[in-house]
Design an enzyme around this catalytic site. Structure first.
Site, PDB file in Angstrom:
ATOM      1  N   ASP A   4      49.578   6.532  10.477  1.00  0.00           N
ATOM      2  CA  ASP A   4      48.603   7.357  10.096  1.00  0.00           C
ATOM      3  C   ASP A   4      47.571   7.084  12.500  1.00  0.00           C
ATOM      4  OD1 ASP A   4      45.955   8.521  10.655  1.00  0.00           O
ATOM      5  OD2 ASP A   4      45.494   7.848   8.617  1.00  0.00           O
ATOM      6  N   ARG A   6      40.821   4.069  -1.272  1.00  0.00           N
ATOM      7  CA  ARG A   6      40.478   2.913  -2.567  1.00  0.00           C
ATOM      8  C   ARG A   6      40.646   3.102  -3.473  1.00  0.00           C
ATOM      9  NH1 ARG A   6      36.091   3.507   2.047  1.00  0.00           N
ATOM     10  NH2 ARG A   6      36.297   5.810   2.527  1.00  0.00           N
ATOM     11  N   LYS A  44      50.882   4.551   3.947  1.00  0.00           N
ATOM     12  CA  LYS A  44      50.458   5.438   4.709  1.00  0.00           C
ATOM     13  C   LYS A  44      49.754   4.091   5.329  1.00  0.00           C
ATOM     14  CE  LYS A  44      45.648   7.018   5.480  1.00  0.00           C
ATOM     15  NZ  LYS A  44      45.366   6.879   6.477  1.00  0.00           N
ATOM     16  N   THR A  46      37.752  14.019   7.250  1.00  0.00           N
ATOM     17  CA  THR A  46      36.869  14.429   5.782  1.00  0.00           C
ATOM     18  C   THR A  46      35.879  13.797   5.822  1.00  0.00           C
ATOM     19  OG1 THR A  46      38.481  12.449   4.990  1.00  0.00           O
ATOM     20  CG2 THR A  46      38.682  15.021   4.777  1.00  0.00           C
ATOM     21  N   LYS A  90      46.216   8.914  15.094  1.00  0.00           N
ATOM     22  CA  LYS A  90      45.978   9.992  14.815  1.00  0.00           C
ATOM     23  C   LYS A  90      45.974   9.688  16.440  1.00  0.00           C
ATOM     24  CE  LYS A  90      42.303   9.761  10.962  1.00  0.00           C
ATOM     25  NZ  LYS A  90      42.674   8.755   9.807  1.00  0.00           N
ATOM     26  N   ASP A  97      44.773  12.000  24.109  1.00  0.00           N
ATOM     27  CA  ASP A  97      44.972  11.322  24.775  1.00  0.00           C
ATOM     28  C   ASP A  97      45.554  12.532  26.002  1.00  0.00           C
ATOM     29  OD1 ASP A  97      44.517   9.747  26.924  1.00  0.00           O
ATOM     30  OD2 ASP A  97      45.368   7.930  25.521  1.00  0.00           O
TER      31      ASP A  97
HETATM   32  O1  C5P Z   1      40.351   4.878   1.303  1.00  0.00           O
HETATM   33  P1  C5P Z   1      39.733   6.920   0.918  1.00  0.00           P
HETATM   34  O2  C5P Z   1      40.729   7.290  -0.005  1.00  0.00           O
HETATM   35  O3  C5P Z   1      38.890   7.445   1.784  1.00  0.00           O
HETATM   36  O4  C5P Z   1      41.023   6.779   2.117  1.00  0.00           O
HETATM   37  C1  C5P Z   1      41.774   7.633   2.957  1.00  0.00           C
HETATM   38  C2  C5P Z   1      42.255   7.176   4.597  1.00  0.00           C
HETATM   39  O5  C5P Z   1      42.747   9.199   4.409  1.00  0.00           O
HETATM   40  C3  C5P Z   1      41.656   6.372   5.204  1.00  0.00           C
HETATM   41  O6  C5P Z   1      43.085   6.213   5.640  1.00  0.00           O
HETATM   42  C4  C5P Z   1      41.707   7.151   6.221  1.00  0.00           C
HETATM   43  O7  C5P Z   1      41.401   6.721   7.510  1.00  0.00           O
HETATM   44  C5  C5P Z   1      42.641   8.532   5.818  1.00  0.00           C
HETATM   45  N1  C5P Z   1      42.124   9.705   6.815  1.00  0.00           N
HETATM   46  C6  C5P Z   1      41.138  10.583   6.153  1.00  0.00           C
HETATM   47  N2  C5P Z   1      40.978  11.855   7.343  1.00  0.00           N
HETATM   48  C7  C5P Z   1      41.470  12.747   7.666  1.00  0.00           C
HETATM   49  C8  C5P Z   1      42.142  12.049   7.773  1.00  0.00           C
HETATM   50  C9  C5P Z   1      42.726  10.731   7.625  1.00  0.00           C
HETATM   51  O8  C5P Z   1      40.236   9.966   5.268  1.00  0.00           O
HETATM   52  N3  C5P Z   1      40.743  13.359   8.287  1.00  0.00           N
END
Ligand code: C5P
Length: 232
Positions: free
Chosen positions: A61, A209, A34, A118, A63, A66
């Site tokens: 991603d 992460r 991603k 999230t 998002k 607009d």
């Molecule tokens: O580091 P972590 O596992 O929290 O990363 C989650 C990834 O998913 C991040 O790149 C974040 O931008 C993305 N994301 C998210 N919640 C959403 C959509 C995408 O955490 N609703």
């Protein structure tokens, strides 16, 4: 589907160099990578084209949120990069999502809508004037995306059953906010373990992460894949 195909690693790093080191280290361990706003802003479409050229599947991603015409143009440009997944915010509204759907090619790239980030909890949504239960907002936005003929949604693992129930078995559900048991949640307010997300019926798991900040990212990915295998 093999569990590896269901693991999407978020390349949330500041440069193309760091992203490519991770992609090398994770070779064969992730079905998709991603590219989010941090990496795309730093390294742009060339990095995305490079990943696609080396045979990797990419979820772009960004998002988009607009006016419909602008989002349609952005989605169309993303599809031309050869990415497998691209996303918009469902909060951009039905007309915006329909414009995005209209800009998709017949095959190759699939379009997702973000329901509720999230990182949001009920208090955070309330502050924005979105009252009520987070789950009700997720259900409403997933239904709207489904009605606009978007291919699927990004939702918290905790909301997978609600989305399945509202949108059916063919609707793609992609879940970030994945944390192996005992891992730090960081800014994710509505997280779940890889096994719990799969058991709930998620199609793809996005992990950032817990893999990219691990001392050994490949070992962290393998541990997550083992946990996924136990639940698939
Ligand atoms: O580091 P972590 O596992 O929290 O990363 C989650 C990834 O998913 C991040 O790149 C974040 O931008 C993305 N994301 C998210 N919640 C959403 C959509 C995408 O955490 N609703």
């Amino acid at each position: 589907m093999n569990v590896r195909d269901r693991l999407v690693v978020a390349l949330d790093v500041p440069s193309a160099e760091e992203a490519l080191v991770l992609v090398e280290r994770l070779a064969g361990l992730a079905g998709m990578f991603k590219v989010g706003s941090q990496l795309f802003t730093a390294s742009g479409p060339d990095l995305v084209r490079g990943l696609v050229a080396r045979g990797e599947k990419v979820f772009l991603d960004l998002k988009y949120h607009d006016i419909p015409n602008t989002v349609a143009g952005a989605v169309s440009a993303a599809c031309r990069l050869g990415v497998s997944l691209v996303d918009v915010h469902a909060l951009g509204g039905k007309a915006m999502m329909e414009a995005a759907v209209g800009a998709m090619p017949a095959m190759g790239t699939r379009l997702l809508a973000i329901t509720v980030l999230t990182s949001h909890d009920a208090a955070g949504l309330d502050e924005l004037g979105v009252a009520g239960e987070v789950t009700d907002t997720v259900r409403r936005l997933a239904r709207l995306a489904h009605a606009a003929e978007v291919d699927g949604v990004v939702a918290s693992p905790q909301e997978v059953p609600i989305v399945r129930d509202a949108c059916g078995k063919d609707f793609l559900i992609v879940t970030p906010g994945i944390r192996p048991a005992g891992a730090r949640t960081g800014d994710q307010a509505r997280s779940a373990t890889p096994a719990a997300a799969l058991k709930a019926g998620a199609d793809l798991l996005v992990v950032g992460r817990p893999i990219i900040e691990a001392p050994d990212p490949a070992a962290a990915a393998r541990a997550i894949l083992r946990e996924m295998e136990g639940a698939a």
